[in-house]
Motif scaffolding. Structure first.
Motif, PDB file in Angstrom:
ATOM      1  N   GLY A 170      11.230   5.111 -10.142  1.00 29.19           N
ATOM      2  CA  GLY A 170      11.820   3.980  -9.437  1.00 29.19           C
ATOM      3  C   GLY A 170      10.758   2.950  -9.112  1.00 29.19           C
ATOM      4  O   GLY A 170       9.843   2.713  -9.906  1.00 29.19           O
ATOM      5  N   SER A 171      10.860   2.399  -7.898  1.00 27.52           N
ATOM      6  CA  SER A 171       9.939   1.348  -7.468  1.00 27.52           C
ATOM      7  C   SER A 171       8.493   1.833  -7.551  1.00 27.52           C
ATOM      8  O   SER A 171       8.150   2.891  -7.049  1.00 27.52           O
ATOM      9  N   PHE A 172       7.619   1.028  -8.177  1.00 25.48           N
ATOM     10  CA  PHE A 172       6.290   1.535  -8.505  1.00 25.48           C
ATOM     11  C   PHE A 172       5.251   0.423  -8.478  1.00 25.48           C
ATOM     12  O   PHE A 172       5.595  -0.757  -8.516  1.00 25.48           O
ATOM     13  N   SER A 173       3.986   0.829  -8.408  1.00 28.59           N
ATOM     14  CA  SER A 173       2.908  -0.154  -8.458  1.00 28.59           C
ATOM     15  C   SER A 173       2.877  -0.819  -9.837  1.00 28.59           C
ATOM     16  O   SER A 173       3.476  -0.346 -10.796  1.00 28.59           O
ATOM     17  N   VAL A 174       2.119  -1.923  -9.900  1.00 27.87           N
ATOM     18  CA  VAL A 174       2.173  -2.768 -11.093  1.00 27.87           C
ATOM     19  C   VAL A 174       0.937  -2.549 -11.955  1.00 27.87           C
ATOM     20  O   VAL A 174      -0.180  -2.412 -11.445  1.00 27.87           O
ATOM     21  N   ALA A 175       1.152  -2.536 -13.280  1.00 27.90           N
ATOM     22  CA  ALA A 175       0.031  -2.416 -14.210  1.00 27.90           C
ATOM     23  C   ALA A 175      -0.611  -3.789 -14.371  1.00 27.90           C
ATOM     24  O   ALA A 175       0.091  -4.801 -14.468  1.00 27.90           O
ATOM     25  N   PRO A 176      -1.950  -3.853 -14.410  1.00 35.12           N
ATOM     26  CA  PRO A 176      -2.642  -5.148 -14.474  1.00 35.12           C
ATOM     27  C   PRO A 176      -2.167  -6.038 -15.627  1.00 35.12           C
ATOM     28  O   PRO A 176      -1.955  -7.243 -15.423  1.00 35.12           O
ATOM     29  N   ALA A 177      -1.967  -5.471 -16.799  1.00 36.74           N
ATOM     30  CA  ALA A 177      -1.546  -6.308 -17.922  1.00 36.74           C
ATOM     31  C   ALA A 177      -0.180  -6.925 -17.652  1.00 36.74           C
ATOM     32  O   ALA A 177       0.060  -8.101 -17.972  1.00 36.74           O
ATOM     33  N   ASN A 196      -5.280  -4.840  -4.392  1.00 41.40           N
ATOM     34  CA  ASN A 196      -5.449  -3.400  -4.485  1.00 41.40           C
ATOM     35  C   ASN A 196      -6.309  -2.981  -3.310  1.00 41.40           C
ATOM     36  O   ASN A 196      -7.280  -3.662  -2.967  1.00 41.40           O
ATOM     37  N   SER A 197      -5.929  -1.895  -2.664  1.00 42.89           N
ATOM     38  CA  SER A 197      -6.744  -1.502  -1.519  1.00 42.89           C
ATOM     39  C   SER A 197      -8.080  -0.982  -2.020  1.00 42.89           C
ATOM     40  O   SER A 197      -8.202  -0.505  -3.145  1.00 42.89           O
ATOM     41  N   ASP A 198      -9.065  -1.093  -1.188  1.00 44.38           N
ATOM     42  CA  ASP A 198     -10.435  -0.827  -1.609  1.00 44.38           C
ATOM     43  C   ASP A 198     -11.168  -0.203  -0.438  1.00 44.38           C
ATOM     44  O   ASP A 198     -10.793  -0.392   0.717  1.00 44.38           O
ATOM     45  N   ARG A 199     -12.172   0.571  -0.736  1.00 46.52           N
ATOM     46  CA  ARG A 199     -13.022   1.121   0.306  1.00 46.52           C
ATOM     47  C   ARG A 199     -14.456   0.955  -0.122  1.00 46.52           C
ATOM     48  O   ARG A 199     -14.737   0.991  -1.311  1.00 46.52           O
ATOM     49  N   PRO A 208     -24.253   4.638   8.116  1.00 46.76           N
ATOM     50  CA  PRO A 208     -23.272   4.356   7.074  1.00 46.76           C
ATOM     51  C   PRO A 208     -21.870   4.278   7.686  1.00 46.76           C
ATOM     52  O   PRO A 208     -21.547   5.006   8.620  1.00 46.76           O
ATOM     53  N   GLU A 209     -21.081   3.373   7.178  1.00 46.39           N
ATOM     54  CA  GLU A 209     -19.723   3.217   7.693  1.00 46.39           C
ATOM     55  C   GLU A 209     -18.812   2.975   6.502  1.00 46.39           C
ATOM     56  O   GLU A 209     -19.170   2.291   5.564  1.00 46.39           O
ATOM     57  N   MET A 210     -17.633   3.576   6.559  1.00 42.26           N
ATOM     58  CA  MET A 210     -16.686   3.357   5.470  1.00 42.26           C
ATOM     59  C   MET A 210     -15.782   2.207   5.870  1.00 42.26           C
ATOM     60  O   MET A 210     -15.081   2.280   6.877  1.00 42.26           O
ATOM     61  N   LEU A 211     -15.848   1.132   5.118  1.00 42.20           N
ATOM     62  CA  LEU A 211     -14.993  -0.012   5.410  1.00 42.20           C
ATOM     63  C   LEU A 211     -13.763   0.027   4.518  1.00 42.20           C
ATOM     64  O   LEU A 211     -13.836   0.405   3.347  1.00 42.20           O
ATOM     65  N   VAL A 212     -12.649  -0.352   5.115  1.00 41.40           N
ATOM     66  CA  VAL A 212     -11.431  -0.493   4.332  1.00 41.40           C
ATOM     67  C   VAL A 212     -11.272  -1.971   4.027  1.00 41.40           C
ATOM     68  O   VAL A 212     -11.492  -2.818   4.893  1.00 41.40           O
ATOM     69  N   GLY A 213     -10.966  -2.291   2.788  1.00 40.23           N
ATOM     70  CA  GLY A 213     -10.796  -3.689   2.425  1.00 40.23           C
ATOM     71  C   GLY A 213      -9.821  -3.792   1.284  1.00 40.23           C
ATOM     72  O   GLY A 213      -8.992  -2.902   1.074  1.00 40.23           O
ATOM     73  N   ALA A 214      -9.908  -4.884   0.543  1.00 44.10           N
ATOM     74  CA  ALA A 214      -8.999  -5.062  -0.579  1.00 44.10           C
ATOM     75  C   ALA A 214      -9.655  -5.930  -1.631  1.00 44.10           C
ATOM     76  O   ALA A 214     -10.491  -6.784  -1.317  1.00 44.10           O
ATOM     77  N   THR A 215      -9.287  -5.660  -2.880  1.00 43.69           N
ATOM     78  CA  THR A 215      -9.618  -6.609  -3.921  1.00 43.69           C
ATOM     79  C   THR A 215      -8.350  -7.404  -4.169  1.00 43.69           C
ATOM     80  O   THR A 215      -7.253  -6.842  -4.205  1.00 43.69           O
ATOM     81  N   HIS A 310      -0.780   2.140 -13.314  1.00 43.29           N
ATOM     82  CA  HIS A 310      -0.083   1.308 -12.321  1.00 43.29           C
ATOM     83  C   HIS A 310      -0.770   1.466 -10.977  1.00 43.29           C
ATOM     84  O   HIS A 310      -0.735   2.533 -10.404  1.00 43.29           O
ATOM     85  N   PHE A 311      -1.414   0.421 -10.508  1.00 45.79           N
ATOM     86  CA  PHE A 311      -2.066   0.583  -9.198  1.00 45.79           C
ATOM     87  C   PHE A 311      -2.100  -0.702  -8.378  1.00 45.79           C
ATOM     88  O   PHE A 311      -2.616  -0.723  -7.285  1.00 45.79           O
ATOM     89  N   LEU A 312      -1.541  -1.792  -8.907  1.00 46.49           N
ATOM     90  CA  LEU A 312      -1.639  -3.051  -8.172  1.00 46.49           C
ATOM     91  C   LEU A 312      -0.424  -3.295  -7.280  1.00 46.49           C
ATOM     92  O   LEU A 312       0.693  -2.904  -7.607  1.00 46.49           O
ATOM     93  N   GLY A 313      -0.685  -3.953  -6.167  1.00 41.92           N
ATOM     94  CA  GLY A 313       0.407  -4.544  -5.406  1.00 41.92           C
ATOM     95  C   GLY A 313       0.490  -6.002  -5.826  1.00 41.92           C
ATOM     96  O   GLY A 313      -0.526  -6.607  -6.177  1.00 41.92           O
ATOM     97  N   VAL A 314       1.678  -6.557  -5.830  1.00 42.39           N
ATOM     98  CA  VAL A 314       1.825  -7.954  -6.223  1.00 42.39           C
ATOM     99  C   VAL A 314       2.633  -8.689  -5.165  1.00 42.39           C
ATOM    100  O   VAL A 314       3.723  -8.259  -4.787  1.00 42.39           O
ATOM    101  N   VAL A 315       2.052  -9.779  -4.663  1.00 39.33           N
ATOM    102  CA  VAL A 315       2.730 -10.590  -3.658  1.00 39.33           C
ATOM    103  C   VAL A 315       2.916 -11.979  -4.260  1.00 39.33           C
ATOM    104  O   VAL A 315       2.099 -12.410  -5.077  1.00 39.33           O
ATOM    105  N   ALA A 316       3.999 -12.646  -3.892  1.00 38.45           N
ATOM    106  CA  ALA A 316       4.252 -13.966  -4.451  1.00 38.45           C
ATOM    107  C   ALA A 316       4.942 -14.838  -3.423  1.00 38.45           C
ATOM    108  O   ALA A 316       5.539 -14.332  -2.458  1.00 38.45           O
ATOM    109  N   ARG A 317       4.814 -16.131  -3.614  1.00 35.95           N
ATOM    110  CA  ARG A 317       5.557 -17.058  -2.757  1.00 35.95           C
ATOM    111  C   ARG A 317       6.573 -17.795  -3.612  1.00 35.95           C
ATOM    112  O   ARG A 317       6.217 -18.396  -4.621  1.00 35.95           O
ATOM    113  N   ARG A 318       7.851 -17.703  -3.203  1.00 31.55           N
ATOM    114  CA  ARG A 318       8.903 -18.364  -3.954  1.00 31.55           C
ATOM    115  C   ARG A 318       8.760 -19.865  -3.844  1.00 31.55           C
ATOM    116  O   ARG A 318       8.322 -20.382  -2.809  1.00 31.55           O
ATOM    117  N   LYS A 319       9.157 -20.541  -4.935  1.00 27.99           N
ATOM    118  CA  LYS A 319       9.144 -22.000  -4.886  1.00 27.99           C
ATOM    119  C   LYS A 319      10.204 -22.464  -3.889  1.00 27.99           C
ATOM    120  O   LYS A 319      11.241 -21.817  -3.722  1.00 27.99           O
TER     121      LYS A 319
END
Lengths: 900, 115
Positions: A170-177, A196-199, A208-215, A310-319
């Motif tokens: 069903g609903s799933f992450s997006v492949a880069p291509a 994509n979430s990143d650490r 040392p500290e583990m930061l949570v971030g995103a690409t 499949h690992f990307l999240g995709v966000v968009a703004r509608r016209k």
């Protein structure tokens, strides 16, 4: 002799003084003038002479009136009353808006005075209202903060998430291509961005500290319409491999690690030992996708982007002007065209578009709306209760009302006055309720923490206040109308008759009984609901998840590519770490796994050796877990057959896998899986031989049946991020520091992140259910309490009304037992009627919500819950009736009849 | 005979002292002042009655409607505990004031010139 009283009355007018005072002054002056007259007569003067003598005593009546008003200023009528008279007189007796407003103020003042005269009654009513409104306001503040408040981005309504829809999941992450193609082909979005979430391990002052971030895609910030606090956002050319050594940090990180110094721009930040130039700081409070602290360009490479991973999240703004449906339709078309174009990787795939707000909060919406509805029922019960109390009060005040009506009081004015009283009560109760809510919100927040998104938004704002005000006024009208209408119907004659059974006593009894039955019915519905949730929750906590979470400490270690580029380096690191952990005193077994049970998911498709290859897109799939040999031991997962892994299962040895019982049952029904081969992933590396079967584990959560799972040894498929699982005989939290120490001994630059116990993980996974269950139970108990108070009030009042009757009955031989039975029977009749109606309504509602996801292992029509609820209510009712009945038993027939 | 200002300043004190021995009604109070002063002091009803109201509102006297045998119902005023205290103070102040005035004007306690 003239009528001196009339004489003075005609000449002296004191409209500003209260009426009694004016009357007394007139009377006393008249008496004194008469004294003058009589004395003159007694002295032998003629009637006319004496009359003139007395009249001469007061020449300037206006002056006297003025002096009296000054002398008696403490008895001035209230300013409001005087103002009303002034206005009415000025308008020639026609009421205007201003007059009406003044009337309302006067009614309110009168109401306050009446209410302060009966403090006990007022307190009970206020508390009842405050409990109802407080609970409602608290829940509404949650609904408001979580569901209603817009996302913190400009024009949030046009923000959407785009997901792929794949046949198996069903609903799933997006492949880069696919994302890159979407970006080129769509016409419905102003912008579309991937994230994509990143650490990253970040070392500051040797800590040392583990930061949570995103690409993220370079234009994500433009898409969200959020500008940086200082510096700039990414440029298009930086969103490419090799050019992406730039980073934007969060406001929090900037303050925490750089003291808010603007000179941070242009500095080099080392993330996972890779240097990047800091180009910007985002504004305070900015979050995307979750609470990350840095953003880097995602730098997808169009030349070799994968379509299978499949690992990307995709966000968009509608016209502007486009609808969600249009966006959905076009993205579906594009995705399905791509699926046809690339059957090897994307067969049968599609896409869906969901609003960002829905995605963020959609999961809790049903629970929150259910709670809001439940708390609305509590308010209704409180209303019914207060209406009942007001009815009793109205019948006590019947004579007062009848007298005022016989004196010509307007019926409309009387209703207005009684309504004013209930509104004053409602508003005061509402204010108290808001205060209760204010006290309760921190508790609700901490109860919902971790399970309710956007908890930080919960609080009392203008909308919550407006809501509370509207509910207060609504309840005021609701519980005020019935008694006001009832009281104004009071016949003047009937009520004035001494000791007469009054109209409200008989008509009101019917209204009161109806209200009470409704109250009991409503609380039954809530109790049944709470009972169902409670049973669900108990069943859920009794689920055997297939592992023992109680004594396991978990934390994550992520190896940076920069310092551990080779597989054998990672294996060596984890070997050393596991040994170090194992050496900690008290540790029973130290294992590891690549995804945290319950919280993380990792699914791969596979093929079974010797079976025909399935169509692309319809391959079977299963949970894939990469573990160390002692993982099963650390979590207490039992071995069913064959063997588990050993330290001899290494990269060069034959590839081996262990499957769980769910896997065996699904894919090898009636066959022996041991010795069979599995091709895991889109593998070219050959088959894993199944060497053992272990018990199934609910990796997807307690409320999901275990999914088939396949395990492989980490030395044959090593990941760079692993969750360490440290099993102990004692308290796992005690191992936190020794575990950190063990990690430092292997690599001083590596942070341990996500330190938690598995018990907490399991607990958190049912936190939302616990939240709903506890709150609903609280409301149900509150409802039960209110209904019991109502029942007690109604039965108690009827006992006080029937004291004489009870006395007579006892005088002619009724036993105390009979009286007890009579009183309790009367109350229980109502209670049982309400109970029956409530159970029916509950069944009807249950039929409506058969698809609810809030239940677990319990049918909506669960005889157990219904029976328990009915039993509880019956017992509480019995108690509520018994207390007044005991009083009735103590009626002394002689005293009771003397009142006749 | 005496100026209204002079009378006004003393009317409260006069009324309080008349009520010291027993409760009286309004008409009686007016008559009593006239009689005791030998007709030199008269308080008309429009002066006397507002003063009574004022004293009552201050809590120094208390009016009560009483019907005595063979008489009409009248409002009788009696001195309250507060009123008694105030009266004692006013007496003292009055005496001191009169002494001071006498000293200045060269009169003895009886008001006779010491010259």
């Amino acid at each position: 002799m003239r009528d001196w009283h009339a004489f003075v009355r005609e000449r002296l007018s004191l409209p500003d003084l209260i009426a009694e005072r004016e009357a007394r002054i007139v009377r006393e002056i008249a008496v004194q003038l008469e004294d003058f007259y009589r004395e003159a007569r007694a002295a032998g003067r003629s009637d006319a002479d004496a009359d003139a003598h007395a009249r001469q005593q007061i020449v300037d009546w206006d002056r006297l009136a003025k002096d009296l008003r000054l002398a008696d200023a403490v008895h001035l009528r209230p300013a409001l009353d005087r103002a009303i008279d002034l206005h009415t007189a000025a308008r020639g007796g026609q009421p205007g808006v201003r007059t009406m407003a003044l009337h309302m103020m006067r009614d309110a003042r009168y109401a306050v005075r009446q209410l302060t005269r009966t403090p006990a009654f007022t307190l009970v009513v206020l508390l009842t209202i405050a409990l109802g409104i407080g609970a409602t306001t608290a829940i509404f503040s949650v609904v408001n903060g979580v569901l209603l408040r817009p996302l913190p981005y400009p024009e949030p309504d046009s923000l959407v998430l785009v997901n792929e829809v794949v046949p198996q999941y069903g609903s799933f992450s997006v492949a880069p291509a696919n994302f890159l193609d979407w970006r080129q082909q769509n016409t419905v979005f102003e912008r579309i961005a991937a994230f994509n979430s990143d650490r990253a391990a970040y070392i500051h002052k040797d800590q040392p500290e583990m930061l949570v971030g995103a690409t993220v895609s370079w234009d994500l910030f433009d898409l969200l319409r959020i500008a940086p606090a200082i510096g700039r956002t990414f440029r298009a050319e930086e969103d490419a491999p090799g050019k992406n050594a730039v980073v934007i940090i969060s406001h929090g990180l900037w303050e925490r690690r750089f003291g808010g110094d603007p000179a941070v721009l242009g500095q080099t930040v080392n993330l996972n030992a890779a240097p990047a130039t800091n180009i910007g700081v985002m504004p305070r409070g900015f979050q995307f996708p979750s609470d990350g602290e840095y953003w880097r360009p995602i730098a997808l490479n169009p030349a070799n982007a994968t379509r299978g991973g499949h690992f990307l999240g995709v966000v968009a703004r509608r016209k502007a002007g486009g609808t969600l449906d249009q966006a959905q339709a076009e993205m579906k078309t594009i995705a399905e065209r791509l699926a046809v174009q690339y059957p090897a990787n994307s067969a049968n795939e599609s896409a869906e578009v969901v609003s960002l707000q829905d995605r963020v909060v959609g999961g809790v919406r049903p629970a929150l709306l259910t709670l809001l509805a439940a708390v609305g029922v509590v308010v209704l019960i409180a209303c019914a209760n207060v209406a009942n109390l007001l009815l009793v009060r109205a019948s006590v005040r019947e004579r007062e009302i009848a007298i005022r009506m016989s004196l010509g009081a307007d019926r409309r004015r009387l209703i207005a006055q009684m309504l004013a009283e209930s509104l004053v009560l409602a508003l005061a109760g509402g204010a108290l309720g808001i205060f209760f809510a204010y006290l309760a919100i921190p508790a609700v927040k901490s109860l919902g923490g971790g399970s309710i998104p956007r908890v930080g938004n919960i609080g009392i704002d203008l909308r919550v206040l407006a809501f509370a005000a509207v509910v207060s006024i609504g309840t005021g009208v609701l519980f005020g109308l019935v008694p006001a209408w009832q009281a104004s119907r009071t016949g003047v004659g009937a009520a004035l008759k001494e000791g007469g059974r009054s109209a409200t006593a008989s008509g009101g009894r019917w209204v009161r009984s109806t209200l009470l039955v409704a109250e009991v019915a409503m609380s039954i519905v809530l109790l049944v609901g709470a009972g169902l949730l409670l049973r669900s929750f108990v069943k859920l906590t009794n689920v055997d998840p297939g592992f023992r979470p109680e004594r396991v400490l978990a934390f994550r270690v992520a190896l940076p590519n920069a310092s551990y580029p080779e597989e054998h380096q990672r294996v060596a690191f984890f070997d050393r770490l596991l040994e170090g952990l194992q050496r900690i005193p008290g540790v029973a077994a130290a294992g590891m796994i690549q995804s945290l049970p319950i919280r993380n998911d990792y699914v791969l498709s596979f093929a079974i050796q010797g079976r025909p290859a399935p169509q692309p897109g319809s391959e079977p799939s299963a949970n894939h877990r990469v573990i160390s040999p002692d993982y099963f031991k650390a979590l207490g997962i039992r071995l069913v057959r064959g063997r588990t892994f050993t330290n001899r299962d290494v990269e060069k040895s034959p590839m081996v896998a262990v499957i769980d019982e769910a896997f065996a049952a699904r894919h090898f029904p009636g066959e022996d899986p041991i010795g069979r081969g599995l091709d895991i992933g889109n593998g070219s590396d050959g088959f894993y031989e199944i060497v053992g079967i272990v018990g199934s584990v609910n990796y997807g959560g307690l409320d999901r049946a275990p999914n088939p799972t396949m395990y492989v040894p980490y030395k044959q498929d090593v990941f760079s991020t692993m969750w360490m699982m440290v099993g102990t005989g004692g308290d796992p939290a005690q191992l936190t520091n020794p575990a950190r120490q063990a990690l430092l001994e292997v690599d001083r630059r590596l942070p341990a992140s996500g330190m938690t116990t598995l018990a907490t993980v399991v607990d958190d996974s049912i936190a939302q259910r616990r939240f709903s269950m506890l709150l609903l139970s609280g409301f149900a108990l509150l409802a039960l309490f209110l209904a019991a108070v109502g029942l007690y009030g109604v039965v108690g009042y009827s006992v006080s009304q029937r004291t004489q009757e009870i006395g007579v009955r006892m005088a002619i031989g009724a036993q105390r037992r009979d009286v007890l039975r009579m009183v309790i029977g009367g109350g229980m009749k109502l209670s049982v009627l309400g109970l029956a109606i409530g159970l029916m309504v509950a069944v009807l509602l249950a039929k409506l919500i058969t698809t609810t996801t809030m239940l677990f292992g319990v049918e909506p029509i669960d005889p157990m819950s219904y029976a328990a609820t009915a039993g509880l209510l019956a017992m509480v009712s019995l108690l509520a009736c018994y207390l007044p009945a005991r009083r009735a038993m103590q009626v002394d027939p002689v005293i009771a009849m003397r009142q006749e | 005979m005496f100026s209204p200002e002079l009378k006004k300043g003393s009317s409260e004190m006069l009324l309080l002292s008349l009520l010291e021995s027993r409760p009286r009604h309004g008409y009686e109070l007016g008559k009593l002042i006239e009689a005791r002063s030998g007709g030199r002091l008269t308080f008309a009803l429009p002066t006397l009655y507002p003063t009574l109201l004022r004293l009552e509102n201050r809590g120094w006297i208390k009016g009560r409607w009483v019907e005595k045998a063979g008489e009409r119902e009248r409002c009788f005023y009696r001195l309250t505990r507060d009123g008694r205290r105030v009266l004692a103070e006013q007496r003292k102040t009055w005496r001191e004031y009169v002494d001071a005035v006498n000293d200045v004007m060269g009169l003895d306690a009886k008001g006779i010139s010491r010259a």
